[in-house]
Design a protein around this motif. Structure first.
Motif, short mmCIF file in Angstrom:
data_model
loop_
_atom_site.label_atom_id
_atom_site.label_comp_id
_atom_site.label_asym_id
_atom_site.label_seq_id
_atom_site.Cartn_x
_atom_site.Cartn_y
_atom_site.Cartn_z
N ARG A 29 25.19 35.46 49.46
CA ARG A 29 26.45 35.67 49.44
C ARG A 29 27.36 36.24 48.08
N THR A 30 26.45 35.81 46.95
CA THR A 30 27.29 36.25 45.87
C THR A 30 26.90 37.78 45.44
N ILE A 31 25.87 38.39 46.08
CA ILE A 31 25.35 39.59 46.07
C ILE A 31 26.14 40.57 47.12
N THR A 60 42.92 40.84 44.92
CA THR A 60 41.92 41.15 45.99
C THR A 60 40.47 40.57 45.52
N GLY A 61 40.25 40.57 44.20
CA GLY A 61 38.98 39.83 43.83
C GLY A 61 39.05 38.50 44.06
N ILE A 62 40.09 37.91 43.73
CA ILE A 62 40.27 36.31 44.18
C ILE A 62 39.92 35.93 45.45
N LEU A 63 40.43 36.78 46.56
CA LEU A 63 40.17 36.80 47.95
C LEU A 63 38.79 36.85 48.29
N SER A 91 36.56 43.45 40.01
CA SER A 91 35.14 43.21 39.71
C SER A 91 35.17 41.99 38.92
N SER A 92 36.02 41.99 38.10
CA SER A 92 36.07 40.85 37.04
C SER A 92 36.61 39.69 37.80
N ALA A 93 37.46 39.60 38.64
CA ALA A 93 37.64 38.47 39.48
C ALA A 93 37.04 38.01 40.31
N VAL A 94 36.33 38.77 40.97
CA VAL A 94 35.29 38.62 42.07
C VAL A 94 33.95 37.69 41.47
N PHE A 126 33.36 45.83 46.87
CA PHE A 126 33.59 46.81 46.13
C PHE A 126 33.67 48.12 46.84
N VAL A 127 32.88 48.12 47.67
CA VAL A 127 32.87 49.52 48.41
C VAL A 127 34.17 49.76 49.34
N LEU A 128 34.60 48.69 50.01
CA LEU A 128 35.56 48.82 50.71
C LEU A 128 36.86 49.08 49.93
#
Length: 169
Positions: free
Chosen positions: A61-63, A158-161, A111-114, A70-72
């Motif tokens: 999941r983490t990958i 978006t990263g948090i979501l 990216s940083s948030a996710v 990121f792609v989306l």
């Protein structure tokens, strides 16, 4: 401090004191690079820790979630293709970047948030510290003149979501 339709004036007010000092400009740029460096190290470290603990499902999941997200996000960003502040206004950004368009949402902050959210599985305290680093990086990118506040806010949220999908099975 209000924008009132003239972002260049807002930006000058926002960064005036920083511009007065070469040292402050240097610190701003160095802090931005340091925040990015933390994330470059934190993500592979997280993956290694999950692998070492035998948490295969969480590792996958983490990958996959950050990768797919990121792609989306990249596709949505290309569709929006919002110009960057230094393209639309007469400002001299404090961070050099020659990229055109694709400002909204900030992929860097996403990216940083996710990555920060992904850490919550192992350590909520580390996740919180990393979200604070992400918030600082977002502010640095606005001060640097490479993103609007709404760009980094959209990337952060978006990263948090996306990160919620990493930590909730």
């Amino acid at each position: 401090m209000k924008i009132n339709g003239d972002y260049s004036q807002f930006y000058q007010q926002l960064t005036g004191r920083i511009r007065e000092s070469d040292a402050a400009c240097f610190v701003l740029r160095a802090a931005g690079k340091a925040a990015t460096g933390v994330m470059y190290l934190a993500y592979p470290l997280l993956l290694a820790l999950l692998g070492a603990r035998g948490e295969t499902g969480q590792l996958i999941r983490t990958i996959l979630v950050p990768g797919f997200s990121f792609v989306l996000l990249t596709l949505v960003r290309a569709k929006i293709n919002r110009p960057r502040p230094y393209e639309s206004w007469k400002i001299a950004p404090l961070i050099y970047k020659d990229t055109r368009g694709n400002s909204m949402p900030s992929r860097h902050i996403f990216s940083s948030a996710v990555i920060s959210m992904s850490w919550f599985h192992l350590s909520p305290a580390v996740g919180i510290v990393m979200l604070l680093i992400t918030a600082a990086a977002a502010w640095i990118r606005v001060l640097g003149g490479v993103h609007y506040p709404s760009d980094v806010a959209a990337g952060f949220l978006t990263g948090i979501l996306a990160g919620i999908f990493v930590i909730i099975p």
